[in-house]
Write an enzyme that holds these catalytic residues in place. Sequence first.
Site: not given
Length: 337
Positions: A116, A199, A202
């Site tokens: 992230k 993956k 969102k």
Amino acid sequence: MIGKKEGRIFSGVQPTGNLHLGNYLGAIRNFVRLQSQYECIYCVVELHAITQWQPPTEVSSNTREVAAAYLAAGIEVKQHIIFNQSQVTAHAELAWIFNCVARLGWLDRMTQFKEKAGKDKERASAGLYAYPTLMAAEILVYKGTHVPVGEDQKQHLELARDIAAKFNHDYKRDVFPLVEPLILGAATRVMSLKDGSSKMSKSDSADLSRINMTDDVDTIARKIKKAKTDSDVLPSEPGGLKGRPEAANLVGIYMALAETDINSVLGQFGGQGFGVFKPALAELAIETLAPIQTEFRRLMNDPGSLDSLLGSGADRARALADPIIAEVKEIVGFIRP
Ligand code: TYM
């Protein structure tokens, strides 16, 4: 609780928008199933959401979305608790104490932070770095024992176990249980529809990479039609999916939606091309998601009711967390009246 298993379930979903099929198959559907076996607490974790910038109006609307998704999927609020975490301050209090228990070296190993934060880690928030200690605190402030999650949260739960064990060891008290991850079903890691090696997420900027819980029937069919595949037919044996991540992902999604095993999917579709398989998958996805979406839209039309439901869930959560945080403060040596 007659007929129920020992233990308490806690899990959470971040209100960061774009709730998708991976969240449903990897987590929320399992939340629903587990409620017949355990006492369950399901949280909308907006303290996690703000570890990366979120406009305030989106925080509140996304919080309602996750709550509506929990309800629409079938969580029973009479027996179980749904709430948003900022209403229970004990989460943040225990998180601070856990920040003083967890070691920097442990946090440095967290792969999700690295993903992230990206290359520019200096500019990531301190909250994003400390997020796994908050996650441990949320679970353990209820002495939660079992945590249903997708595969990507496994490392965070291992850290929660390490924190619990170190706290118990340092203070020489058996306060916190060692949480058990429940990574269940055929879709614990749903991959992007555009890239079988990453993956479904969102935060992916490509909307075609995921099926959102809010997508209408035509959008779901279109996204599956446009999903990346290869030019081979489907194999008749699971071994034939090796090296074909996109095909394996679509077969995995079908398996999870149909609640069947791989051999029966390949028994049905082996030897057929994606021209046959994709429409069948789209039909199955629509059949599963449509009733949830109808209920979801109905709930989202009444934000006042969702807010009051979250408020009463928070009251019930607070009643469970308050004695536990009081016990912890006393153990740590904090004076209370
Ligand atoms: P979050 O909000 O990213 O995702 C919510 C849940 O969905 C699962 N999931 C997936 N499962 C299968 N395939 C995928 N592609 C996929 N993407 C997401 C996640 O594993 C998760 O179970 N840190 C957590 C939220 C959290 C939490 C907690 C969970 C905060 N506190 C305490 C359990 C207990 C997160 O960011 O999940």
